[in-house]
Design a protein around this motif. Sequence first.
Motif, short mmCIF file in Angstrom:
data_model
loop_
_atom_site.label_atom_id
_atom_site.label_comp_id
_atom_site.label_asym_id
_atom_site.label_seq_id
_atom_site.Cartn_x
_atom_site.Cartn_y
_atom_site.Cartn_z
N LEU A 66 28.83 10.08 -3.98
CA LEU A 66 27.71 9.16 -4.06
C LEU A 66 28.08 7.93 -4.88
O LEU A 66 27.86 6.78 -4.45
N GLN A 67 28.67 8.14 -6.05
CA GLN A 67 29.06 7.02 -6.90
C GLN A 67 30.14 6.15 -6.24
O GLN A 67 30.08 4.92 -6.30
N GLN A 68 31.12 6.79 -5.60
CA GLN A 68 32.17 6.04 -4.91
C GLN A 68 31.59 5.22 -3.76
O GLN A 68 32.00 4.07 -3.55
N THR A 69 30.65 5.80 -3.04
CA THR A 69 30.02 5.09 -1.92
C THR A 69 29.23 3.89 -2.42
O THR A 69 29.32 2.79 -1.85
N LYS A 70 28.48 4.07 -3.48
CA LYS A 70 27.72 2.95 -4.05
C LYS A 70 28.66 1.82 -4.46
O LYS A 70 28.40 0.65 -4.17
N PHE A 79 25.27 -6.85 1.43
CA PHE A 79 24.01 -6.17 1.13
C PHE A 79 24.32 -4.98 0.22
O PHE A 79 25.40 -4.44 0.21
N TYR A 80 23.36 -4.63 -0.58
CA TYR A 80 23.47 -3.41 -1.37
C TYR A 80 22.07 -2.88 -1.59
O TYR A 80 21.21 -3.59 -2.11
N SER A 81 21.85 -1.67 -1.17
CA SER A 81 20.55 -1.04 -1.37
C SER A 81 20.79 0.36 -1.92
O SER A 81 21.22 1.26 -1.20
N GLN A 82 20.52 0.52 -3.19
CA GLN A 82 20.66 1.84 -3.80
C GLN A 82 19.72 2.83 -3.14
O GLN A 82 20.07 3.99 -2.93
N ILE A 85 21.35 4.07 0.13
CA ILE A 85 22.45 5.00 -0.12
C ILE A 85 21.91 6.34 -0.62
O ILE A 85 22.34 7.40 -0.17
N ASN A 86 20.96 6.31 -1.54
CA ASN A 86 20.36 7.55 -2.02
C ASN A 86 19.70 8.31 -0.87
O ASN A 86 19.81 9.53 -0.79
N ASN A 87 19.04 7.57 0.02
CA ASN A 87 18.39 8.20 1.17
C ASN A 87 19.43 8.85 2.08
O ASN A 87 19.22 9.95 2.59
N LEU A 88 20.55 8.18 2.30
CA LEU A 88 21.61 8.75 3.13
C LEU A 88 22.15 10.04 2.54
O LEU A 88 22.49 10.97 3.28
N PHE A 89 22.23 10.11 1.24
CA PHE A 89 22.72 11.33 0.60
C PHE A 89 21.65 12.42 0.51
O PHE A 89 21.97 13.61 0.54
N ASN A 90 20.40 12.04 0.45
CA ASN A 90 19.31 13.02 0.44
C ASN A 90 18.99 13.53 1.83
O ASN A 90 18.55 14.66 1.99
N HIS A 91 19.21 12.67 2.83
CA HIS A 91 18.91 13.02 4.23
C HIS A 91 20.10 12.58 5.09
O HIS A 91 20.05 11.52 5.71
N PRO A 92 21.16 13.37 5.12
CA PRO A 92 22.38 12.94 5.80
C PRO A 92 22.22 12.65 7.28
O PRO A 92 23.08 12.02 7.88
#
Length: 95
Positions: A66-70, A79-82, A85-92
Amino acid sequence: MKEGLLDIPVLYLSRHIVRTKPDYYRLLQAVRETDAWEDWVLYMLEAVANTARETIRTIQAIRTLLQQTKQRVRDGYRFYSQDLINNLFNHPYTR
């Protein structure tokens, strides 16, 4: 779960049981036939300990990813949307 830190349980013993299926059935049968609970309880405690260690390693690997992806998205894209990215990790399986 009890403390409200998790939404769902993350400790699944089935993988350990499948990997050690002969021991599982042997010890379970011994409980039925000779009331050998001590060996069964020790087996289950070992299953919990092994599964907990594996789960901790998996969670740590996910956090690192997660940290590496961010960082990679921050560095490589305009673009950057935390939240994204959090949503992608919570709901793959997010579309």
